[in-house]
Every structure is written in C-alpha cells, then in structure tokens.
Design an enzyme around this catalytic site. Sequence first.
Site, PDB file in Angstrom:
ATOM      1  N   ASP A  81       3.469  -1.874  -6.557  1.00 53.94           N
ATOM      2  CA  ASP A  81       3.616  -0.774  -5.600  1.00 53.94           C
ATOM      3  C   ASP A  81       3.879  -1.286  -4.188  1.00 53.94           C
ATOM      4  OD1 ASP A  81       0.907  -1.779  -5.548  1.00 53.94           O
ATOM      5  OD2 ASP A  81       0.335  -0.035  -4.355  1.00 53.94           O
ATOM      6  N   GLU A 176      -2.135  -1.339  -5.889  1.00 57.11           N
ATOM      7  CA  GLU A 176      -2.909  -2.292  -5.080  1.00 57.11           C
ATOM      8  C   GLU A 176      -3.004  -1.832  -3.638  1.00 57.11           C
ATOM      9  OE1 GLU A 176      -3.499  -5.932  -2.498  1.00 57.11           O
ATOM     10  OE2 GLU A 176      -1.898  -4.439  -2.525  1.00 57.11           O
TER      11      GLU A 176
END
Length: 412
Positions: A81, A176
């Site tokens: 991400d 994350e």
Amino acid sequence: MSQIVSRFLSYVSLDTQSCPDQSQVPSTQKQLVLARTLAKELKEMGAQEVTVSEHGYVYAAIPASEGREHAPVLGFVAHMDTSPALSGTNVKPRVILGYDGGDICLNENLGIWLKTADFPELTAYKGQDLITADGTTLLGADDKAGVAEIMTMAEYFLSHPEEPHGPIRIAFTPDEEVGRGTDFFDVGTFGAQVAYTVDGGMLGELEYENFNAASGKVKIHGASIHPGSAKGRMKNALLIAMEFQSLLPAFQNPMYTEGYEGFYHLDQMDGTVEEARMEYIIRDHDRQKFEEKKKFFASAASFLNEKYGPETVTIQVEDTYYNMKEVIQDHMELIDRAKEAMEELDITPIVTPIRGGTDGARLSFMGIPCPNLCTGGHNFHGKYEFVCVQSMERIAELLIRIAGKFGDEDRG
C-alpha cells in the site's frame, strides 16, 4: 531500461493507497490488484507455495539450493500500500537519465520543482538516474521500490538454482501505512525464522531501532449556548481542545525533534462549540519515556476535567507497536550479516534509529526478529518523493548477498 525499473514502473502504475477510516483488511480493494499481480509473477518465475490470503497478504517460498536445506529460513517483507497522505491515483513517473545535479521541474504547468536548496541530498545523485512523479501525486517508492527489489532477488535465485542460499520466504503486506500491516499476518504460512523488511530510505540504511508508538484520541464535550447569553453557561469545546494542546510540552513536537527524541503529534482536529475531536500519535524510542508520555497525556485530560467538570475531556490511548530493539538485541547476527554484505558491495552501512515504524517492529514481537533495510528512496509520503535507479539495483544485489550468507554452511 533495467528489469528492476520496468517492475517498479509497473507497480507504481497501480493505485494501492490504503485508507485509515476502514476497519477491514485490506482497507481498500484496489490493493488486491497488486497482490494478485505479484502472485502471478512469482508463479511464473517458479516460486513455490504462492498464495494470496483473503486479507490480501502474498506469501511465497524459494527452495534452498542443494545442500543448504537446513540453513535458517530467511524472510523478506515489503508492503504494497501507499500512504493516505497524498493521492496514489494516476501516478505519472518520470525517469531522469544522468541527473545533472540541479533543480528538477516536476510539473511545469503548476510550477512544482524539486529543489536542491530544499533537498540538498539530491546533489549526491549527480550522474545517476532518478525516478520522480509529476508533482500531483506521490511516487510510491514507499514501498514499491522494496517490492521490486525483493521480486528481482527472487527471480535471480529461481533462475540460478546453483547459487548457494538457504530456504527463503517472501511476504507482501497490505495496510502498513495505516498501522494494520500485520493484523492478519500468518506467521505459520510465512514460515521464516528471521526476516528483513525492505522499507527504509537511502542506500546503506540499516535499522533495528524504532519508536514505541501509541495513538491518542481525545473527545471534548462542550455546551453550546447562544453567545448573547453564554456567560457562565457556555463550554466551548474548540477552546478547550486548544487548551489541551497547550498543556503538552511545546518542544516535544515533530517540528523540534530528531534522532532519539520523542514527541506528541496532533495529526487531526475538528469540531464545533458542542463537541471537538483530536487525534494524536505519541512516540518515543525509550520505553520508560514512552510510558511517561502516555501518563502526561492522561494527566492533561484530568486537569481539564477538574477545571471544567467531569467527563468534559475523554481520551482513548492504544499502543500501536514497540521498539524492535528489545527483540533484535538478542539477534545481532542479523545486523552483522547485513553490514558485512554491504561492505562487500562497497555500500557504507548507515545504522540509524527509525523515526517511525515498520511491519518488522510488530513481526519482531510476533516471534520473527525483523530489522529494516533500505530501498533507495527519499521524501516518502509526498509529491517530492524520488528514488535512485542505481540504488535499487544495488539493493537487489544486497538482498542476494545477505541471503547467500544464510546459506553458508559454516555459519548456518
């Protein structure tokens, strides 16, 4: 164009921005597009045990070379991400060949420049190749550079089975950037005994210390009364919120801290006279100072409740992750091997504390000691992000060299 650049440009073309306001993992379905892409690539390379979990985690295995089957199982981890801080939609990367050492125009129409006066580290890359975005989005080197480097390492070992190395495991994680990168991480499926995240900055960075981290949510309960008749009756939640902030140490603020210095960071604030909300992150490398910061945060709320009445200020403080040093200090061979590999490749190790966290911090406390390696990127989470091509190429070599050390029979 080198293979690692092609990979990286392919990955940043996919929008994988995570969202802090969603409780599910992954927080955005678009992250699954990259997860499936990576799984497909890994299968085509010949990786084994390739899976994508229901929560978007990608796992894969690279078998040990002959005679190295009993070496420690080594893992490499990166996240898919990108930060919610800036758009990751329609990223327009620009490859600058043979950077001339001057200012870089990111977007002529909008007058956005990457200036050496603001980012003097740029000048160290004169003559090398850089990749930037166009000033309207982030680039995504955090952490798609790490993903590309791990994939390049994987392809090397899978196409060179004669190269000595022990068993290798790969994991790519979602979310994350919003603090949930290991919420559904399956330690058993991953199967590594020790690991490295590839989620750092400039070439040579090696990190095994990070902040202890907590989130702090503050709610102020006011009383809205017409201002014409408010004397002695109004309780302005916005003003009390400002007062709460004023009680925190002024210089324990990210604007004034560096190195091992911790902070309180007011990250979000909104409200009305009737009710206000504030969101903080609380950080310190030292566990005792971290606990003291949380107590002080609570004492500020208690003081205002004594002043304005019970339950005027309510807080919720939750620990997010802890300093991985508590675990890594018993596994310093991970640091020693990484430093040795860097020095063999003429990379100067830069051992610094992370002023943030990685998936590795939580993985370390889940039983997988996991320090952090560089990616070659700079200025993450913003429009001035860039990455050096030569750094990415050398980091892929570094991962290969580190993995080889775990396949060394004399050290296994």
